[in-house]
Write an enzyme that holds these catalytic residues in place. Structure first.
Site, PDB file in Angstrom:
ATOM      1  N   GLU A  61      -0.664 -17.685  14.262  1.00 49.85           N
ATOM      2  CA  GLU A  61      -1.277 -16.493  13.641  1.00 49.85           C
ATOM      3  C   GLU A  61      -2.763 -16.386  13.980  1.00 49.85           C
ATOM      4  O   GLU A  61      -3.253 -15.305  14.303  1.00 49.85           O
ATOM      5  CB  GLU A  61      -1.125 -16.558  12.114  1.00 49.85           C
ATOM      6  CG  GLU A  61       0.293 -16.351  11.640  1.00 49.85           C
ATOM      7  CD  GLU A  61       0.408 -16.188  10.130  1.00 49.85           C
ATOM      8  OE1 GLU A  61       1.335 -15.510   9.699  1.00 49.85           O
ATOM      9  OE2 GLU A  61      -0.434 -16.741   9.392  1.00 49.85           O
TER      10      GLU A  61
ATOM     11  N   ASP B  53       6.739  -4.392   5.634  1.00 48.29           N
ATOM     12  CA  ASP B  53       7.038  -5.185   6.840  1.00 48.29           C
ATOM     13  C   ASP B  53       7.889  -4.389   7.822  1.00 48.29           C
ATOM     14  O   ASP B  53       8.870  -4.898   8.387  1.00 48.29           O
ATOM     15  CB  ASP B  53       7.753  -6.503   6.452  1.00 48.29           C
ATOM     16  CG  ASP B  53       6.880  -7.386   5.585  1.00 48.29           C
ATOM     17  OD1 ASP B  53       5.650  -7.306   5.697  1.00 48.29           O
ATOM     18  OD2 ASP B  53       7.440  -8.161   4.775  1.00 48.29           O
TER      19      ASP B  53
ATOM     20  N   HIS C 238       2.693 -11.052   9.742  1.00 51.33           N
ATOM     21  CA  HIS C 238       3.823 -11.535   8.947  1.00 51.33           C
ATOM     22  C   HIS C 238       4.368 -12.820   9.585  1.00 51.33           C
ATOM     23  O   HIS C 238       4.542 -12.874  10.800  1.00 51.33           O
ATOM     24  CB  HIS C 238       4.905 -10.449   8.896  1.00 51.33           C
ATOM     25  CG  HIS C 238       6.061 -10.834   8.037  1.00 51.33           C
ATOM     26  ND1 HIS C 238       6.000 -10.828   6.653  1.00 51.33           N
ATOM     27  CD2 HIS C 238       7.298 -11.274   8.354  1.00 51.33           C
ATOM     28  CE1 HIS C 238       7.156 -11.230   6.167  1.00 51.33           C
ATOM     29  NE2 HIS C 238       7.964 -11.507   7.173  1.00 51.33           N
TER      30      HIS C 238
ATOM     31  N   LEU D 290       0.845  -1.199   0.000  1.00 50.89           N
ATOM     32  CA  LEU D 290       0.000   0.000   0.000  1.00 50.89           C
ATOM     33  C   LEU D 290       0.879   1.246   0.000  1.00 50.89           C
ATOM     34  O   LEU D 290       1.860   1.332   0.734  1.00 50.89           O
ATOM     35  CB  LEU D 290      -0.911  -0.016   1.228  1.00 50.89           C
ATOM     36  CG  LEU D 290      -1.976  -1.122   1.218  1.00 50.89           C
ATOM     37  CD1 LEU D 290      -2.616  -1.270   2.593  1.00 50.89           C
ATOM     38  CD2 LEU D 290      -3.036  -0.860   0.157  1.00 50.89           C
TER      39      LEU D 290
HETATM   40  C1  GRF Z   1      -0.016 -15.519   6.466  1.00 51.08           C
HETATM   41  O1  GRF Z   1       0.971 -16.445   6.758  1.00 51.08           O
HETATM   42  C2  GRF Z   1       0.437 -14.123   6.809  1.00 51.08           C
HETATM   43  O2  GRF Z   1       1.391 -14.082   7.816  1.00 51.08           O
HETATM   44  C3  GRF Z   1       1.042 -13.644   5.514  1.00 51.08           C
HETATM   45  O3  GRF Z   1       0.257 -14.217   4.508  1.00 51.08           O
HETATM   46  C4  GRF Z   1      -0.305 -15.431   4.982  1.00 51.08           C
HETATM   47  C5  GRF Z   1      -1.767 -15.398   4.676  1.00 51.08           C
HETATM   48  O4  GRF Z   1      -2.363 -16.637   4.929  1.00 51.08           O
HETATM   49  N1  GRF Z   1       1.071 -12.204   5.459  1.00 51.08           N
HETATM   50  P1  GRF Z   1      -3.921 -16.805   4.885  1.00 51.08           P
HETATM   51  O5  GRF Z   1      -4.391 -16.305   3.522  1.00 51.08           O
HETATM   52  O6  GRF Z   1      -4.519 -15.995   5.994  1.00 51.08           O
HETATM   53  O7  GRF Z   1      -4.169 -18.258   5.060  1.00 51.08           O
END
Ligand code: GRF
Length: 200
Positions: free
Chosen positions: A172, A143, A107, A91
């Protein structure tokens, strides 16, 4: 209202949708945007009854026009926080300055180690013993913005990109909703590069 921007599988989107449904996140996901016609994220959003749009960057003369269209969609939907979840576009200041301090990204590495699109592969190739997850505010550089939450994920000797990624994904899916909750509850402040917790 939260917006989630995705390009692919949308498993983080799914985790955010479930967290919002279960009230672990104090807001509704009101908008999902993808830049890929076939992103699985579109189906996931619609299954939750969330407005979802494929906005094709190729239909705009310039990046700034594309981003202005995204801003408009967010405004129309009363979006207060934009969550990038595997959105594979950088972006520009047009978007970032509009939502300054109100854009998060996740990330799959412990930033500033292994930025970029292949963080998990890069960590394995480097021989790192620890990978991880970072949730950070988005600024004009890739990042790069102030770090909100991080969690380490140990790398096992037999790990492949797939096995490591699946453990990273589990982290995540827990960390992103937690980060969103902290921001929406007004518990974090950005102080330069640091994110401080106010405990309000
Ligand atoms: C994730 O691993 C995130 O850290 C990165 O892109 C991936 C997206 O995975 N930025 P998803 O589409 O949410 O499964």
């Amino acid at each position: 209202m939260i917006a989630v921007f995705c390009s692919g599988q949308g498993t983080n989107l799914q985790a955010i949708l479930e967290a919002a449904r279960d009230k672990r996140v104090p807001a509704r996901v009101g908008l999902v945007i993808t830049d890929q016609a076939r992103a699985k994220a579109l189906q996931r959003a619609r299954r939750f009854g969330v407005e979802a749009h494929f906005v094709n960057p190729r239909q705009f003369p310039a990046k700034a026009d594309y981003e202005r269209a995204l801003i408009k969609l967010c405004q129309v939907n009363g979006v207060v926080l934009v969550c990038l979840a595997g959105f594979m576009r950088v972006l520009s200041p047009v978007f970032v300055s509009h939502f300054s301090g109100r854009i998060l990204n996740i990330h799959p590495a412990l930033l500033p180690a292994f930025p970029g699109a292949h963080a998990v592969r890069d960590a394995l190739a480097w021989g790192a013993k620890v990978a991880g997850v970072t949730v950070h505010f988005v600024d004009e550089k890739v990042d790069h913005g102030p770090i909100l939450l991080q969690e380490a994920v140990p790398i096992a000797s037999g790990d492949t990109e797939g096995s490591l990624f699946s453990r990273i994904h589990k982290v995540e899916h827990r960390l992103y909703p937690k980060a969103i909750r902290l921001v929406l509850e007004g518990k974090v402040r950005i102080r330069g590069r640091r994110v401080v917790f106010t405990g309000r």
